[in-house]
Design an enzyme around this catalytic site. Structure first.
Site, mmCIF file in Angstrom:
data_model
loop_
_atom_site.group_PDB
_atom_site.id
_atom_site.type_symbol
_atom_site.label_atom_id
_atom_site.label_comp_id
_atom_site.label_asym_id
_atom_site.label_seq_id
_atom_site.Cartn_x
_atom_site.Cartn_y
_atom_site.Cartn_z
ATOM 1 N N TYR B 96 0.824 -1.213 0.000
ATOM 2 C CA TYR B 96 0.000 0.000 0.000
ATOM 3 C C TYR B 96 0.858 1.263 0.000
ATOM 4 O O TYR B 96 0.531 2.262 -0.625
ATOM 5 C CB TYR B 96 -0.941 0.009 1.204
ATOM 6 C CG TYR B 96 -2.133 -0.904 1.046
ATOM 7 C CD1 TYR B 96 -3.030 -0.732 -0.007
ATOM 8 C CD2 TYR B 96 -2.377 -1.927 1.954
ATOM 9 C CE1 TYR B 96 -4.131 -1.567 -0.151
ATOM 10 C CE2 TYR B 96 -3.474 -2.771 1.816
ATOM 11 C CZ TYR B 96 -4.350 -2.584 0.762
ATOM 12 O OH TYR B 96 -5.441 -3.402 0.622
ATOM 13 N N GLU B 194 0.782 -29.413 17.433
ATOM 14 C CA GLU B 194 -0.050 -28.840 16.366
ATOM 15 C C GLU B 194 -1.265 -28.077 16.885
ATOM 16 O O GLU B 194 -1.491 -26.945 16.512
ATOM 17 C CB GLU B 194 -0.517 -29.951 15.406
ATOM 18 C CG GLU B 194 -1.474 -29.428 14.323
ATOM 19 C CD GLU B 194 -1.969 -30.489 13.352
ATOM 20 O OE1 GLU B 194 -1.486 -31.626 13.408
ATOM 21 O OE2 GLU B 194 -2.851 -30.172 12.536
ATOM 22 N N ASP B 246 -1.488 -34.347 14.476
ATOM 23 C CA ASP B 246 -2.506 -35.332 14.150
ATOM 24 C C ASP B 246 -1.904 -36.429 13.279
ATOM 25 O O ASP B 246 -0.828 -36.257 12.694
ATOM 26 C CB ASP B 246 -3.672 -34.668 13.401
ATOM 27 C CG ASP B 246 -4.523 -33.770 14.306
ATOM 28 O OD1 ASP B 246 -4.494 -33.950 15.535
ATOM 29 O OD2 ASP B 246 -5.218 -32.898 13.761
#
Lengths: 361, 361
Positions: B96, B194, B246
Site C-alpha cells: 500500500y 499442532e 494429528d
C-alpha cells in the site's frame, strides 16, 4: 462468573430433577427454549439476540429421547467430577472421552452431538461452558495497554501488567477469561482490532501509550474468550469500546458479533455481547474521504451487503447509509490501506479524527 | 541474526551495484538463483531444500526489466530508511505504501509483486526479511516451559520466564523471534504441538514441569517465526525437538515444514528448518497399537499420502512404512483422540512411551 461449586450444584440439580421425576413415577424430561430461528429475537431494548418464549421438551418417552437424557446424565457426571477435581477439557476431548464410558448407548456418535448437548446444558443451567471448565480449541485475544491483571492459574496467581510485563506480542488471555481479575488500569478506551498487521502497527507506533488505550487483537472473527474479555473490559472498567476492522461486509459481521452477539450464541448474549461497542471503520465513507486504495466489490461482497441491509442488527440510519454508499461506490478497502498515506497516518490522523468524531476521545 | 546496520549495508551495496554499472556505461542488472522447481533440490547431506546452481538475470534492457529494477531501488530506499529509523512494517503495508511514492512506475500493481520482490532481496542480500524489519501478518508460536528469555522491545528490555511470568496462555513470541535472547533454561527437549486443544492439555497436566519440556504451540501450519524459534531452540539450547501432530497427511506436512523447510522458502532453509526434528505421532502405527478412535481416509487424504510417498523428504524407511500402513488400514486419527483412554493417558502413557522409544527421554 459462577464458582466451581455453584456450577457443579446446577448440574447436580439437573440430575436430581431426573431422579425426582423417576421417584414420582413420571417419565423424566428436560425443558429447553426452542432453538429455531423463529424463536430467536433481536431484543431492541437490550440490543442483543435473545430467545423467545417457546420451549421444547426432551422426554424419555421414546428411545431417541431416552438416549439423549442418558447422554446428558453421563455428561453431567463427567462435568461434575471435572469440577470436583479442578480439571478442564475441550469439547473435542469430551467427544472422544465418551468412548471410555461403560455404557455404549451413552457414547456420542459425532462431535456435533456432544457440542449440542453442552450447549443445552449451558441453556438449562444458566452456567456457561467455561464455568463447566470446558475449554475452547481456539486461543483468544492478546491484550496490550495500561492494565494490571491477576490470573488464577493451576500454578498459582500471576500478576501481569499488559505493557510492562509482556513482550511485543502482548498478554495472551487464557481460554477462560473469567480466570482474570482486573486489578488496576489507566485505560480511557479499548480498541478491538481485526488484523495482526494493524495490531502490530498500533503497538509499534505506541498508540496504546499515547492514548491510554487497551488494544485487543480480535484475530479475525473473534473467539468466545475474546468477546467475553471485550465485554468485561467495557462493563468493569467502564470505558468505551471501539471496533477497528476492514471496510467490507465480512468485517461488519465481526463488528456485529462483538456488539450484538450471534444467533448461535443467543443464550450467551448477556455474557458475550457488548451492544455499546462502536464501529471505527474502515467506513465506506472513509474510502471516499481519505481516497484509500480499494478493490472492487465481488458478487459475494454485494450479496453479503444486501443481506446485512435485511439484518435487524444493521437496521440503523448509520449502517443503512454506509452500506448503501458502499454498494454505490462498488469498493472495499482494508485497514492496512491507510499505509498508502504513510505508516503514521493511522495513529496520527485517522484514528484521532475518527475517535474524536465518535466522542470516544 | 544480522544487525540493523549490516542489513542496511547489504541493501545499500545492492543499490551501489546499480550505480556502478551505470557509471561504467553498462545496463544495470541483478543476478538471482533461478526459482523454478527444477532448480530447487533436496540436499540429502544437510537434509533441507536448497537452490541449485542455475541463475537468472534481471536486466534493465527491457521496459519490463527496467521497471523491476526501479521498484527494487525504491524498495531498497524504503527499507534502508526503515532500518535507519528503527521502524518496521508488514508486507501488506509495503504494497500500500508504494502508492505514496513519487514515481507511478515504481508502484506495485499487486501484493504478489511486492512479496516476490522482498523475497528476491532476501535471496540476493542473504538477509532475511525479518532483519529488514518486515513483519509477517500472522502471529507466531506461544512458548511454555522452563526458559528465561530477554526480549528487546521498543519500550526497553523485558526478561520473561516462560512458566513463572506468564499466564496459562504462555509467552507470545514476537514476529521477529531474533529479538529474543535465551538467558537461562532447564529444558531437556522441546515438543512442538499442532493443536491448541492438545497444547492446553499438556500445560494443564503440567507436562512441561514434569519433563523439563518446552511446549511450542505450532498453531497448525507453522508461521515463519514459529519455525525460526524452533530452529533456534534446537541449535542454541542443544536439545532434541519432537513434533506432535494429528495422524493424517496434512499433519505430516506440518512436520515436514518444521524439519525440512519448504520449496517456497528454500533460500531460508538454513535459517528456518530443523532437520533433526523427530515425529512423535500420531503415527499410523499408534492408531493400531492404541486402538484410537479414527475416521476413514477421504480421497484427498489418500492422494496426499500417495504424493508424500513421492516426496524426497518422506523417502525414508520409517515414513514409507508408516504411510503404507496408513493406506492399508484406511484410517486417520487426531491428537485429541488419545482422550478416549482418559485425559491423562497422553501425558502419563503415550508421550513417555513414544519419547522413550525415540531416545528423547
Amino acid at each position: 462468573m459462577t464458582t466451581e461449586s455453584d456450577a457443579r450444584d446446577e448440574l447436580i440439580d439437573l440430575a436430581a430433577d431426573f431422579y425426582d421425576q423417576f421417584a414420582d413415577g413420571k417419565i423424566p424430561e428436560m425443558k429447553l427454549p426452542t432453538r429455531t430461528k423463529s424463536n430467536i429475537e433481536y431484543d431492541t431494548e437490550s440490543g442483543v439476540w435473545t430467545y423467545g418464549d417457546r420451549t421444547s421438551t426432551r422426554s424419555a418417552n421414546s428411545v431417541r429421547g431416552a438416549r439423549k437424557l442418558l447422554k446428558a446424565a453421563y455428561t453431567i457426571e463427567f462435568l461434575a467430577d471435572q469440577l470436583d477435581e479442578d480439571r478442564s477439557s475441550t469439547l473435542r476431548e469430551l467427544y472422544y472421552l465418551s468412548e471410555s464410558w461403560d455404557n455404549d448407548e451413552a457414547q456420542f456418535k459425532s462431535q456435533d452431538e456432544s457440542n449440542d448437548l453442552v450447549e443445552d446444558l449451558e441453556i438449562v443451567t444458566g452456567v456457561t461452558r467455561e464455568d463447566f471448565h470446558m475449554r475452547p480449541e481456539e486461543s483468544g485475544a492478546t491484550l496490550m495497554g495500561p492494565l494490571l491483571i491477576r490470573e488464577q492459574t493451576r500454578r498459582g496467581e500471576r500478576e501481569i501488567h499488559c505493557q510492562e510485563d509482556v513482550g511485543t506480542g502482548g498478554y495472551q488471555i487464557p481460554n477462560n477469561p473469567d480466570m482474570i481479575e482486573f486489578l488496576d488500569d489507566d485505560i480511557d478506551f479499548a480498541l478491538a482490532v481485526e488484523t495482526g498487521g494493524m495490531r502490530d502497527r498500533l503497538v509499534e507506533n505506541g498508540f496504546d501509550e499515547a492514548y491510554n488505550c487497551l488494544v485487543i487483537h480480535l484475530k479475525g472473527q473473534p473467539a468466545r474468550a475474546t468477546r467475553r474479555i471485550t465485554k468485561r473490559v467495557h462493563d468493569e472498567l467502564d470505558v468505551p469500546v471501539a471496533v477497528f476492522a476492514d471496510g467490507d461486509p465480512w468485517s461488519y459481521r465481526i463488528y456485529g458479533s462483538v456488539a450484538y452477539g450471534s444467533i448461535k450464541s443467543a443464550h450467551l448474549s448477556k455474557y458475550l455481547a457488548t451492544p455499546e461497542a462502536q464501529f471505527v471503520g474502515i467506513q465506506p465513507e472513509d474510502i471516499v474521504e481519505y481516497d484509500l486504495p480499494a478493490d472492487p466489490l465481488a458478487d459475494s461482497d454485494i450479496n453479503a451487503l444486501e443481506s446485512e441491509l435485511e439484518d435487524p442488527r444493521f437496521q440503523t440510519d448509520y449502517w443503512e447509509e454506509q452500506i448503501e454508499l458502499q454498494l454505490d461506490i462498488g469498493k472495499k478497502s482494508e485497514q492496512q490501506s491507510l499505509a498508502s498515506r504513510g505508516l503514521d497516518f493511522v495513529t496520527d490522523t485517522y484514528l484521532p479524527e475518527r475517535l474524536d468524531a465518535m466522542g470516544v476521545i
